[in-house]
Design an enzyme around this catalytic site. Sequence first.
Site, short mmCIF file in Angstrom:
data_model
loop_
_atom_site.label_atom_id
_atom_site.label_comp_id
_atom_site.label_asym_id
_atom_site.label_seq_id
_atom_site.Cartn_x
_atom_site.Cartn_y
_atom_site.Cartn_z
N LYS A 1 0.65 -1.42 0.02
CA LYS A 1 0.00 -0.06 0.04
C LYS A 1 0.76 1.19 -0.08
O LYS A 1 0.68 2.28 -0.83
CB LYS A 1 -1.07 0.04 1.25
CG LYS A 1 -2.09 0.76 1.01
CD LYS A 1 -2.89 0.64 2.24
CE LYS A 1 -3.68 -0.71 2.62
NZ LYS A 1 -4.38 -1.05 3.88
N GLU B 1 -3.20 -12.28 -5.65
CA GLU B 1 -3.38 -10.87 -5.12
C GLU B 1 -3.85 -10.02 -6.26
O GLU B 1 -3.09 -9.92 -7.25
CB GLU B 1 -2.10 -10.27 -4.21
CG GLU B 1 -0.54 -10.77 -4.78
CD GLU B 1 0.29 -10.07 -3.75
OE1 GLU B 1 0.13 -9.03 -3.45
OE2 GLU B 1 1.41 -11.01 -3.82
N TYR C 1 -11.03 -5.13 3.81
CA TYR C 1 -10.89 -6.55 4.32
C TYR C 1 -12.19 -7.11 5.02
O TYR C 1 -13.15 -6.61 5.01
CB TYR C 1 -9.95 -6.32 5.44
CG TYR C 1 -8.41 -6.05 5.34
CD1 TYR C 1 -7.59 -7.00 4.71
CD2 TYR C 1 -7.97 -4.75 5.62
CE1 TYR C 1 -6.39 -6.63 4.36
CE2 TYR C 1 -6.50 -4.66 5.38
CZ TYR C 1 -5.96 -5.54 4.67
OH TYR C 1 -4.53 -5.18 4.35
#
Length: 169
Positions: free
Chosen positions: A27, A85, A97
């Site tokens: 991130k 991913e 999430y």
Amino acid sequence: MNGTTKVASLPFFTRGLVVKGFGRGSKELGIPTANYPESVVEDLPSDISAGVYYGYGQVNGGSIYKMVMSIGWNPYYNNTKKSMETHLIHEFDSDFYDQELAVVIIGYIRPELNFNSLEELVSAIEGDIEFAKKMLDLPESKSYLHHDFFTSNHSNAINEEEDETRSNL
Ligand code: ADP
Ligand code: RBF
Ligand code: MG
């Protein structure tokens, strides 16, 4: 290779809850990746080999975004566990999430590579994103935006008995 390889199992449709990944701060690099649990990774057809793919993704039945997906062992990090991913090409206001991510994997971009530096890994990923954006603007890609997979409500099905037909419509 590089985007022209045909993979018989593509397009491949799958969905699953987003789990915590390896926490390596992708991130912070500007490339967050939503990780799938092992059960979803194990359901991949065998001809979808380690590598980088493009397609579309949708969180909780919302808007559909272009995505790039990395499948494999991330040689740069010497992973021993296979991961899957997804980086959605969109700026989200918050994390997602434990929410359901539905994806269609449409095409193959390149094999998984090792890199000498994080900078090289990041610039390869940026190249993947540019390539994916172009491929996903083609009409044959865009047709998946209207696919029943994204438009029907699967929110009740996710925890029920596995529907064998769901992943390969
Ligand atoms: P982790 O190691 O837990 O996977 P990351 O740094 O890869 O951590 O961040 C991934 C998380 O960031 C996702 O699970 C999701 O909740 C959030 N996220 C925010 N924006 C995006 C995006 N554009 N694509 C993918 N995940 C995103
Ligand atoms: N990791 C690698 O080790 N080799 C790769 O070739 C590679 N390609 C990737 C391509 C894309 C589009 C994405 C989103 C990730 C890729 N990764 C690759 C995974 C990367 O190492 C991972 O996202 C971060 O390490 C965070 O876990
Ligand atoms: Mg991640």
